[in-house]
Design an enzyme around this catalytic site. Sequence first.
Site, short mmCIF file in Angstrom:
data_model
loop_
_atom_site.label_atom_id
_atom_site.label_comp_id
_atom_site.label_asym_id
_atom_site.label_seq_id
_atom_site.Cartn_x
_atom_site.Cartn_y
_atom_site.Cartn_z
N LYS A 1 0.83 -0.98 0.04
CA LYS A 1 0.55 -0.26 0.14
C LYS A 1 0.64 1.02 -0.31
O LYS A 1 2.21 1.20 0.48
CB LYS A 1 -0.59 0.41 1.22
CG LYS A 1 -2.35 0.76 1.28
CD LYS A 1 -3.39 -0.26 0.39
CE LYS A 1 -4.34 0.95 0.77
NZ LYS A 1 -5.31 -0.69 0.21
N1 GLU Z 1 -6.75 0.32 -2.93
C1 GLU Z 1 -8.09 -1.00 -3.53
C2 GLU Z 1 -7.91 -1.90 -1.86
O1 GLU Z 1 -7.69 -2.05 -0.85
C3 GLU Z 1 -7.08 -2.33 -4.25
C4 GLU Z 1 -5.84 -2.27 -4.48
C5 GLU Z 1 -5.51 -2.97 -5.75
O2 GLU Z 1 -6.44 -2.72 -7.04
O3 GLU Z 1 -4.22 -3.58 -6.46
O4 GLU Z 1 -8.24 -3.42 -2.42
#
Ligand code: GLU
Length: 548
Positions: free
Chosen positions: A238
Amino acid sequence: MADRISVLLIEDNPIHARLIQNLLEESTTSVFDLNSADRLSTGIERLSGGNIDVVLLDLVLPDSQELETLERVRAAAPEMPIVILTSLDDVTLAAKAVEEGAQDFLIKTETNSRTLTRSIHYAIERTRARKEEWDATMFRLAQQQFLKASQLMGLDVNVQERLLFPQRTHIVTFPFRRDEYNQVETVFGYRVQHLLTMGPTKGGIRYHTDVNLGEVSALAMWMTWKCALMNLPFGGAKGGVRIDPTGLSRRELQRLTRRYTSEIIDIIGPDKDIPAPDMGTDEQVMAWLMDTYSQQKGYTVPGVVTGKPVVLGGSLGRREATGRGLVYLVEAAADHTGLDLNGATAVVQGFGNVGSSTAKFLEEDGAKVLAVSDVTTGIYNPNGLSVQALFDYVAENRFLEGYTEGDTVTNEELLEIECDVLAPCALQNQITGENADRINCKILAEGANGPTTLEADEVLNGKGVFVLPDVLGNAGGVTVSYFEWVQDTQNYMWTLKEINERLHAILLDAFERSIKRATSEGYDLRTAALIEGIQRVTQAKLLRGVFP
Ligand code: GLU
């Protein structure tokens, strides 16, 4: 939406107090809630009442003088950011106060609204950076959930210790130019890779004022379990920048994104770590990220990021994927619990990407959407809202505030509305030990990451609420991100039908595996889903062994 900062002004000169008040009111970037005290004793009393973000302090007061004033404030609130307000004659004393731990000083008569706002902002930033990087409620929650699951499954303690903290963290501070050319803003950015064992790492990028190392690490850890639960060949990651993106112009957002990308460029890439949208970022931000990366490489690299516009190699269906996936799972949960979604009632917290598509697909299934909300307000209509009308209103007005086809409710009240399906699709930490008892739904469908605390889980499970945990509920987003990455790698486009069918199959398989484990081993669904993910990761780790 400007951020809200609670300021305590301790100043005995009424003219100076008025001057500061006016400067705070003029600010275009922040909203200040001002508390004033004309004596130190009153100021200290207010401080002990809590809820103050920063103190503006005159050192020379009727009941305290010079550095003693600073010392007394620090004794009352040791972690509090303090900005000294001084007259020109007392600059030496003010400088001394900074040496003693105040964050900054301002000469009252030479201060304007911008310098004051910036000084307050940076004082808070520095204090947070020093004290709170790992200390996030979300990180505590992610670690507690993991520890609970790992104890129940009897996880090897060597593996447990390794997975409790992320494998790699990258913190950057970087400047970007505001539209006013001379104004350069310095912000904190993060990219955390929790687990490199499974393949490249994967996870969104969040622009929000709460972002810090702990929060990003929690989100990265959840990405690990989510990807493993879905059997995707990724570890969790993240990223984020601590900023309020709603206060930025489009050009500022672009400069911020390009500079952040170049700060993390060495650790991302289609085979290394693949970002995607999260709170405060969208397709356009992904397009700038992809372009910046590609400019550095010298050729176009669509696979460095997912959730980008379709014309740049994005996937059909990615934009709605999280909401669509959540509703596929609500359908499965409704089947499981014997609820007919046609005619059922639903409440959705959040009307961003996830919340709005969840509301749309629930409505398509015949559910009556009673209430929705965003950061500005909540709208409640017992006869049901038209989701299309809400989309149209937000397209024009950006936020729900001012929408008239219903009563306004707060985000807290919204959660307590009686309904069949409650979908928290906004912030973390919404359903807690404090309000869990008043949650009045049959299915809790977590579109957000970390909306429910462990204490609340216990209460909800006791009440028989069917909790669709976040690592399962919102995994539709990363699953279609995986499809996007595969399509980019193969230079091939799938149809929307293929995408939705594959998404449905993957989510339903994970749902069934989790239900089976929950039933056979007597766990709640969150614990069962986490164990599914943790077990896959553990197998991979044990097979790879420890290097060297
Ligand atoms: N931000 C989204 C999540 O928390 C998607 C992450 C992604 O598609 O890599 O799952």
